[in-house]
Design a protein around this motif. Structure first.
Motif, PDB file in Angstrom:
ATOM      1  N   LEU A   4     -20.157 -49.977  22.769  1.00 24.94           N
ATOM      2  CA  LEU A   4     -19.478 -49.985  21.861  1.00 24.94           C
ATOM      3  C   LEU A   4     -20.403 -48.226  21.600  1.00 24.94           C
ATOM      4  O   LEU A   4     -21.145 -48.227  22.439  1.00 24.94           O
ATOM      5  N   VAL A   5     -18.976 -47.448  20.932  1.00 20.48           N
ATOM      6  CA  VAL A   5     -19.025 -45.622  20.723  1.00 20.48           C
ATOM      7  C   VAL A   5     -19.407 -45.674  19.547  1.00 20.48           C
ATOM      8  O   VAL A   5     -18.630 -46.189  18.435  1.00 20.48           O
ATOM      9  N   GLU A   6     -20.592 -45.797  18.750  1.00 19.45           N
ATOM     10  CA  GLU A   6     -20.606 -45.185  17.353  1.00 19.45           C
ATOM     11  C   GLU A   6     -20.699 -43.620  17.088  1.00 19.45           C
ATOM     12  O   GLU A   6     -20.217 -42.334  17.321  1.00 19.45           O
ATOM     13  N   SER A   7     -19.417 -43.194  15.790  1.00 17.85           N
ATOM     14  CA  SER A   7     -19.471 -41.632  15.380  1.00 17.85           C
ATOM     15  C   SER A   7     -19.185 -41.016  13.998  1.00 17.85           C
ATOM     16  O   SER A   7     -19.191 -42.336  13.091  1.00 17.85           O
ATOM     17  N   GLY A   8     -19.489 -40.706  13.633  1.00 10.99           N
ATOM     18  CA  GLY A   8     -19.550 -40.511  12.544  1.00 10.99           C
ATOM     19  C   GLY A   8     -20.325 -40.120  11.718  1.00 10.99           C
ATOM     20  O   GLY A   8     -20.313 -40.193  10.718  1.00 10.99           O
TER      21      GLY A   8
END
Length: 127
Positions: A4-8
């Protein structure tokens, strides 16, 4: 390999907006309800919002109701958290979590042993 890769995340002014994304891989994304948690400095890690497998059922912490929106795009294996009307107290590291069960089953505090977690994305709200 599950990821799971979060961004923003980033810096926003009070009253501003950000859109967080959580890209999933290595498991059947559409089978898992999704949650977003956050941890501010010196505070407990807390549930912000949760979403059912289909996206039809949502749940929000009282502190973000009416300002944040959780959503998902199952064909794209991605969950989102739209942050509007940001306040300095929204400053935290935000994590996405994929856990089995239902959207109502997400605990109010982080349980790192429950499901899959991303590495987090920093949100800072400051003028």
């Amino acid at each position: 390999q599950v990821q799971l890769v979060e961004s923003g995340g980033g810096l926003a002014q009070p009253g501003g907006s950000l859109r967080l994304s959580c890209a999933a891989s290595g498991f059947t994304f559409s089978n898992y309800p999704m949650g977003w948690y956050r941890q501010a400095p010196g505070k407990e890690c807390e549930l912000v919002a949760a979403l059912s497998r289909s996206g039809a059922v949502t749940r929000y912490a009282d502190s973000v109701k009416g300002r944040f929106t959780i959503s998902r795009d199952n064909p794209r294996n991605t969950a989102y958290l739209q942050l509007n009307s940001l306040k300095p107290e929204d400053t935290a590291v935000y994590y996405c979590n994929a856990s089995p069960g239902t959207s109502s089953g997400f605990p109010g505090m982080c349980d790192m042993a429950r499901g899959y977690w991303g590495q987090g994305t920093q949100v800072t709200v400051s003028s």
